[in-house]
Design a protein around this motif. Structure first.
Motif, short mmCIF file in Angstrom:
data_model
loop_
_atom_site.label_atom_id
_atom_site.label_comp_id
_atom_site.label_asym_id
_atom_site.label_seq_id
_atom_site.Cartn_x
_atom_site.Cartn_y
_atom_site.Cartn_z
N VAL A 63 0.84 -1.20 0.00
CA VAL A 63 0.00 0.00 0.00
C VAL A 63 0.88 1.25 0.00
O VAL A 63 1.84 1.34 0.75
N SER A 66 -4.20 4.89 0.70
CA SER A 66 -5.53 4.32 0.47
C SER A 66 -6.53 5.00 1.39
O SER A 66 -6.14 5.72 2.32
N THR A 67 -7.80 4.80 1.12
CA THR A 67 -8.84 5.34 1.98
C THR A 67 -9.14 4.35 3.09
O THR A 67 -9.19 3.14 2.86
N GLY A 143 -4.05 0.88 -9.10
CA GLY A 143 -4.92 1.85 -8.44
C GLY A 143 -5.85 2.49 -9.44
O GLY A 143 -5.44 2.89 -10.53
N ASN A 148 -6.15 5.82 -4.05
CA ASN A 148 -5.87 4.42 -3.72
C ASN A 148 -4.79 3.90 -4.66
O ASN A 148 -5.06 3.58 -5.82
N GLY A 150 -1.23 1.33 -5.01
CA GLY A 150 -0.41 0.27 -4.43
C GLY A 150 0.61 -0.20 -5.45
O GLY A 150 0.53 0.10 -6.64
#
Length: 241
Positions: A63, A66-67, A143, A148, A150
Motif C-alpha cells: 500500500v 488508500s482510503t 490503483g 488508492n 499500491g
C-alpha cells in the motif's frame, strides 16, 4: 609540607582538560550519529519486512496510500501501524516508522506534513515512472484513482534496485524545525519530498527485495534517485553535487 597549586599550574591543567575535551567531543558526536544511523537502518529493515508481510495478506500489494473505513485518505504508515484497527494486528511499532533524526510533530496518520519515513512516489508518470522506467522496472503500479495506490510486488522486475523507503524531508528555512515526509519523488526538485542526507553524509534506504543499506548521495543515483537534501534541511543537491 603541603604545596598548593599556583595560578599558572591551575591554568595549565584547565587548558589540558579543554584540549582533551575538544579531542573527545567530536569522537563522541560521531559515535552518537553512527548509532542513530544504525537505529534508522534497523528500522528500514523492519519496515520493508513488515511491508512485504502486509503485501502477502493483501493480494501481493504494497500500500502506498488508500482510503480508510471512514473514507479518509491515509499513508502506508497508518495501515502498517494498525491505526485503522486501534493498533490491533499492527505490523510494526510506530517508532519504526519515523526517521531517528526527527524530534518534532511525530505523526503517521496523514498524507500531509507527515513526520514519517518516506515511501517512493512511483505513480507520478510525469517525473520518475516514465515509459522507460516502466519498461525497466515493470508495470507494478495499481490503483483506480489518485486516492488508492499500491505497488504489486511480483511485477517489480528489479526489486534490489528499487528503493521503496528512504529518509525523506522538506526543504525549510534555517530557523524551522526538521520536517520529515511520508513520501519522496526520486527525480523532482521542488523543495518538497526529497531524500535527506542526514546520517553522516548518508541516508538509509530499503529496497523491494527486503534489503536495507546506508548509502551516500552519489550512490543514490545508481537507484535513479537524483535530488537530495542536506542535513541542514536547506540545500538541495543533484546527484550529490
Amino acid at each position: 609540607m603541603k604545596k598548593n597549586f599556583t595560578l599558572i599550574e591551575l591554568l595549565v591543567v584547565i587548558a589540558i582538560i579543554a584540549i582533551l575535551a575538544g579531542m573527545i567531543m567530536p569522537a563522541l558526536g560521531h559515535a552518537r550519529a553512527a548509532g542513530t544511523r544504525t537505529d534508522c537502518l534497523n528500522n528500514k529493515k523492519q519496515l520493508i519486512t513488515s511491508m512485504l508481510m502486509y503485501s502477502q495478506s493483501y493480494s501481493g500489494i504494497m500500500v502506498y496510500k488508500s482510503t480508510d473505513k471512514g473514507g479518509t485518505v491515509r499513508p502506508y504508515s497508518y495501515f502498517l501501524a494498525g491505526k485503522e484497527n486501534a493498533g490491533v494486528n499492527a505490523y510494526l511499532p510506530e517508532k519504526s516508522l519515523l526517521c531517528t533524526t526527527v524530534k518534532t510533530n511525530a505523526t503517521i496518520d496523514t498524507v500531509t506534513n507527515t513526520n514519517t519515513v518516506g515511501m517512493i512516489n512511483a505513480y507520478d508518470t510525469t517525473n520518475w515512472y516514465t515509459a522507460n522506467k516502466r519498461k525497466a522496472m515493470g508495470r507494478f503500479i495499481i490503483g483506480g484513482d489518485t486516492e488508492n495506490i499500491g505497488y504489486v510486488v511480483e511485477k517489480i522486475k528489479n526489486p534490489n534496485g528499487l528503493v521503496i523507503f528512504a529518509d525523506a524531508f522538506k526543504k525549510l528555512g534555517a530557523s524551522d524545525p526538521e520536517q520529515a515526509r511520508w513520501t519522496f519523488d526520486p527525480n523532482k526538485d521542488d523543495a518538497n519530498d526529497l531524500v535527506g542526507i542526514v546520517h553522516l553524509s548518508e541516508t538509509t534506504v530499503a529496497c523491494a527485495d527486503g534489503s536495507a543499506a546506508a548509502v551516500s548521495a552519489p550512490k543514490l543515483a545508481d537507484y535513479d534517485i537524483h535530488y537530495t537534501l542536506d542535513s541542514t534541511f536547506e540545500t538541495v543537491s543533484n546527484d550529490g553535487k
